[in-house]
Enzyme design. Structure first.
Site, PDB file in Angstrom:
ATOM      1  N   PRO A 129       6.855   6.050 -10.427  1.00  0.00           N
ATOM      2  CA  PRO A 129       6.316   4.813 -10.995  1.00  0.00           C
ATOM      3  C   PRO A 129       7.225   3.600 -10.736  1.00  0.00           C
ATOM      4  O   PRO A 129       6.742   2.502 -10.504  1.00  0.00           O
ATOM      5  CB  PRO A 129       6.219   5.121 -12.486  1.00  0.00           C
ATOM      6  CG  PRO A 129       6.052   6.608 -12.546  1.00  0.00           C
ATOM      7  CD  PRO A 129       6.825   7.157 -11.395  1.00  0.00           C
ATOM      8  N   ASN A 130       8.522   3.778 -10.768  1.00  0.00           N
ATOM      9  CA  ASN A 130       9.429   2.641 -10.605  1.00  0.00           C
ATOM     10  C   ASN A 130      10.134   2.591  -9.260  1.00  0.00           C
ATOM     11  O   ASN A 130      10.944   1.713  -9.016  1.00  0.00           O
ATOM     12  CB  ASN A 130      10.480   2.647 -11.724  1.00  0.00           C
ATOM     13  CG  ASN A 130       9.813   2.392 -13.071  1.00  0.00           C
ATOM     14  OD1 ASN A 130       8.987   1.495 -13.198  1.00  0.00           O
ATOM     15  ND2 ASN A 130      10.133   3.224 -14.049  1.00  0.00           N
ATOM     16  N   ILE A 338     -19.254 -10.802   9.743  1.00  0.00           N
ATOM     17  CA  ILE A 338     -20.324 -10.724  10.751  1.00  0.00           C
ATOM     18  C   ILE A 338     -21.622 -10.215  10.126  1.00  0.00           C
ATOM     19  O   ILE A 338     -22.705 -10.693  10.432  1.00  0.00           O
ATOM     20  CB  ILE A 338     -19.878  -9.823  11.936  1.00  0.00           C
ATOM     21  CG1 ILE A 338     -18.780 -10.536  12.728  1.00  0.00           C
ATOM     22  CG2 ILE A 338     -21.050  -9.455  12.830  1.00  0.00           C
ATOM     23  CD1 ILE A 338     -18.038  -9.649  13.725  1.00  0.00           C
ATOM     24  N   GLU A 364       2.578   4.982   2.660  1.00  0.00           N
ATOM     25  CA  GLU A 364       3.587   5.509   3.592  1.00  0.00           C
ATOM     26  C   GLU A 364       4.412   4.387   4.221  1.00  0.00           C
ATOM     27  O   GLU A 364       4.672   4.372   5.414  1.00  0.00           O
ATOM     28  CB  GLU A 364       2.933   6.416   4.644  1.00  0.00           C
ATOM     29  CG  GLU A 364       2.375   7.670   4.002  1.00  0.00           C
ATOM     30  CD  GLU A 364       2.080   8.778   4.995  1.00  0.00           C
ATOM     31  OE1 GLU A 364       2.805   8.910   5.980  1.00  0.00           O
ATOM     32  OE2 GLU A 364       1.112   9.518   4.753  1.00  0.00           O
TER      33      GLU A 364
END
Lengths: 380, 245
Positions: A129-130, A338, A364
Site C-alpha cells: 500500500p505504501n 474517431i 509494472e
C-alpha cells in the site's frame, strides 16, 4: 537478414487465439467487464492450449517457446480483451517466470508443470500500500524462526491476489533500505496466516483480478525460499525487466486493436455523403496511429529478440514498455474520438480499450519510472 | 487404422477476390490462406477416430511449396505426418489422380476430405478418387462412426438424412456437424515442426479441363429503402427500374 514479419509459428499462434477467442472471449467480455468477473475457467482453457506456460520448457510441461511467440500470444489476447492479456501475462512472466528463473530444481519440478497447465494459477507480490515505485522500502517482514520464516504484512494491487493458488512474495529479511535485505518466497494458498484481501474496483482491466494479499504470522518453511536469502529484490528487478516486455506486448495489443477498429469504422461511417476517412482530420489521426503502432511493435519485438538471445534487456524493455504503453493510451483516446458519440458507448470496443489502456502506463513500473531506467542506462 | 485426410489450401472466407493476367489468374496479393473449412471438419473427425482406434493419420495436399504452412497447421491440429504432392492443382481430375496414386500406395483404411473446396467448389474429387480406386465414395457425410471393419454414416439428402453402412476402405466427403473444428494448441504447434512432411512428385500431368478466364459477379447496387406503407412505389420500382415484374 533481419525479418520483421511474423514467423510461421507466430502466425499459427495468432490464428489459434483468434479462433479460440471468437468462441470463448469476445461473446463474454462485456459481461465480465460490467460485473468485474474474473473468468477462472477461461484461464484453465488457456492452460489446455498451452498459453499459461508459453516460456516454460517442455520438460516441465510447458510449451517451450521463446519470447517472439510469447509476445505474439499476449498481443492477440489483448486485442480481444486486454484484461485477459494482463492476467495471462502476469501468470506467465511474474509468478511462473520467477520460479523458472530462480527456483531450485525441486521447486521447478513441483510448481512449473501445474502452473504451465493452469492447474495452479500464479500471483506475484512486490507492491505494498505504501510502496509502489519505491518497492525497496517494503514493510512486509519475514523473521527467521528455526527452520521457518514468519511473515507479517500486506501486498496490494496483486493480480490473482485472491484466486491465485500459489504466490511468489517478496518480504524484508534484512534492514530497510538494503537492496540485499529482501527475500522471495513461494507460498501456496491454504498456508495458515496467508489470505486474499479486498478485491479492487477498477477503471479498466476489470476481468483481471486485482486484490490484496494479507500475511498474519504466516509460517513458511525455509525450503520455500526462492534462490538466495536477501536476493529477492534484485531477483524482482530482473523479473520486471522481462515483465516489461509483457506489458509492452499488452499495450501493443490495445494499440493495434484500437487502430484496427478505427480503420474499419472510418470506412463504414458516412458523414456529408462520404466515409469519414476521406476527411484529413480523421485520415491524419489514422496515419499517426499506424506509424506509432508500428514503432511500438518494432521496439517490443526488438526487446523480445534480445531476451531470446540472453542479452540484458533493461534498456530495451523499458523503452518498449514506456513507448508502447503511451501509444496504447493515445490510440485508444483517438479511437474514441474517431468513433464520436458511438465511441463513448459500450456498443463498440474502443470505450473499453480507452479504460483498459491506462493501466499500461502504470503497472509494472510507471512511465516515469521507465524514463528513470532509460535515462540511467543511456547516461552510463 | 490408417487414415488419409486430403486438405485444400484456400483463401480465407473473408478474402477480397480479384484476378490478374487478363482475368486468367487468381490474385493472391494480401490474401490469407486456410485449410478448406469442409476439409477441416474431415480432419477434426479423423483426429478423433485416430485417438479412439489408434493408428496413423496422414494429411495430403496437392500444391506448391506455399501450401506447407497449411499442412503444418494440420500437423499442429493432430495429424501424424504430411505429404505434399508438388504441383499446382490444375483441375479436379488432376488432383484426384495424385490422391488415388498415393492413397493406393499407402493402403489407407479410410480416406476423408471435405465435401468440396471453397475456391472452385467443384465437389468432384472424392467421387473421382472412388472411381479411380474402385472404392465406395460417399458425400456429403455429416456423421461417421467406425465399428470394426465397417462404418456407419449419416448423409445429407434433399429434405432429410440417409443412413448408410459401408465396409472399409472407402472415401467420404465430409461436412458439419461431423465434428467440431479443432484449434491447435501450443504443444501441437511446437511438435508440428518435427513431424515428417514429405514432398513427392506428380504421378501424371493429365487434366480434363483448363480455365480460360474468370469473371466476377456484377457489383452489388445501392439499397433503396421504401416506406412499408408505400406499396405503389415498390411496385413501380420493381416494374420500371428493377424490371422484374
Amino acid at each position: 537478414m533481419m525479418s520483421f514479419e511474423l514467423n510461421e509459428n507466430q502466425e499459427m499462434i495468432a490464428q489459434m487465439i483468434r479462433d479460440f477467442g471468437a468462441k470463448e472471449i469476445t461473446p463474454y467480455r462485456n459481461e465480465w467487464d460490467e460485473k468485474q468477473f474474473f473468468p477462472l475457467e477461461l484461464f484453465k482453457k488457456l492452460g489446455e492450449l498451452g498459453l499459461m506456460g508459453v516460456l516454460v520448457p517442455t520438460e516441465y510441461g510447458g510449451s517451450g517457446f521463446g519470447y517472439l511467440e510469447y509476445v505474439t500470444a499476449i498481443v492477440e489476447l489483448s486485442k480481444l480483451d486486454p484484461g485477459v492479456g494482463l492476467s495471462m501475462a502476469a501468470h506467465n512472466s511474474l509468478c511462473t517466470g520467477h520460479i523458472m528463473m530462480f527456483g531450485s530444481e525441486e521447486q521447478k519440478q513441483k510448481y512449473l508443470p501445474k502452473l504451465a497447465t493452469c492447474e495452479m494459477l500464479g500471483a506475484w507480490g512486490l507492491t505494498e500500500p505504501n510502496t509502489g515505485s519505491d518497492a525497496g522500502n517494503m514493510r512486509t517482514v519475514a523473521i527467521k524462526d528455526g527452520d521457518h520464516y514468519v511473515i507479517n504484512g500486506a501486498k496490494n494491487f496483486i493480480t490473482h491476489g485472491v484466486s491465485g493458488d500459489v504466490a511468489v512474495v517478496i518480504a524484508r529479511t534484512g534492514e530497510v533500505g538494503d537492496s540485499h535485505g529482501m527475500t522471495a518466497f513461494v507460498i501456496e494458498k491454504g498456508t495458515a496466516g496467508f489470505r486474499g484481501g479486498r478485491k479492487e474496483d477498477k477503471l479498466g482491466m476489470r476481468c483481471s483480478e486485482t486484490a490484496e494479499m494479507i500475511f498474519e504470522d504466516c509460517r513458511v518453511h525455509e525450503s520455500q525460499v526462492l534462490g538466495e536469502v536477501g536476493e529477492g529484490f534484485i531477483q524482482s528487478m530482473k523479473i520486471l525487466d522481462g515483465g516489461r516486455i509483457s506489458i509492452a506486448a499488452l499495450s501493443l495489443g490495445i494499440a493495434e486493436g484500437a487502430l484496427d477498429a478505427s480503420l474499419a469504422y472510418s470506412k463504414e461511417r458516412q458523414q456529408f455523403n462520404q466515409p469519414i476517412n476521406r476527411f484529413q482530420g480523421i485520415a491524419f489521426k489514422l496515419a499517426d496511429m499506424a506509424t506509432e503502432t508500428e514503432a511500438a511493435r518494432l521496439l517490443t519485438f526488438k526487446a523480445a529478440d534480445l531476451k531470446n538471445r540472453g542479452v540484458k534487456v533493461t534498456l530495451a524493455s523499458a523503452k518498449a514498455k514506456y513507448y508502447a504503453s503511451e501509444v496504447a493510451v493515445r490510440n485508444a483516446n483517438e479511437a474514441v474520438q474517431i468513433f464520436g458519440g458511438y465511441g463513448f458507448t459500450k456498443d463498440y470496443p474502443v470505450e473499453k480499450y480507452y479504460r483498459d489502456a491506462k493501466l499500461c502506463t502504470i503497472g509494472e513500473g510507471t512511465s516515469e519510472i521507465q524514463k528513470l531506467v532509460i535515462s540511467r542506462e543511456v547516461l552510463k | 487404422m490408417k487414415i488419409l485426410v486430403c486438405i485444400t489450401h484456400v483463401p480465407d472466407t473473408t478474402s477480397k477476390i480479384q484476378f490478374t493476367d487478363n482475368n486468367t489468374k487468381f490474385d493472391k496479393t494480401g490474401v490469407q490462406f486456410i485449410i478448406g473449412p469442409y476439409d477441416d471438419y474431415a480432419l477434426a473427425r479423423a483426429v478423433e477416430l485416430r485417438d479412439q482406434t489408434g493408428g496413423e493419420l496422414t494429411v495430403l495436399n496437392v500444391g506448391e511449396a506455399e501450401t506447407e504452412p497449411t499442412l503444418r497447421k494440420a500437423l499442429a491440429i493432430g495429424a501424424d505426418k504430411a505429404i505434399r504432392v508438388n504441383a499446382f492443382p490444375k483441375d479436379a481430375y488432376f488432383v484426384a489422380l495424385q490422391i488415388a496414386h498415393y492413397a493406393k500406395e499407402g493402403a489407407y483404411d479410410l480416406i476423408l476430405m471435405g465435401r468440396e473446396s471453397i475456391d472452385f467448389n467443384g465437389g468432384m474429387v472424392h467421387g473421382m478418387v472412388g472411381e479411380l480406386l474402385g472404392m465406395p465414395s460417399i458425400s456429403p457425410v455429416m456423421k461417421l462412426d467406425i465399428e470394426g471393419q465397417s462404418a456407419k454414416m449419416a448423409r445429407e439428402i434433399e429434405g432429410g438424412k440417409e443412413y448408410i453402412e459401408v465396409d472399409l476402405p472407402f472415401i467420404a466427403g465430409c461436412q458439419e456437424p461431423i465434428a467440431e473444428w479443432k484449434i491447435p494448441n501450443m504443444r501441437g504447434i511446437m511438435s508440428a515442426r518435427t513431424k515428417p512432411l514429405d514432398v513427392v512428385e506428380t504421378i501424371s500431368d493429365e487434366t480434363f479441363s483448363q480455365v480460360n478466364a474468370f469473371q466476377l459477379p456484377p457489383a452489388k447496387g445501392a439499397v433503396q429503402l421504401i416506406d412499408k406503407d408505400n406499396v405503389e412505389e415498390l411496385v413501380r420500382l420493381l416494374k420500371n427500374e428493377a424490371k422484374i415484374l
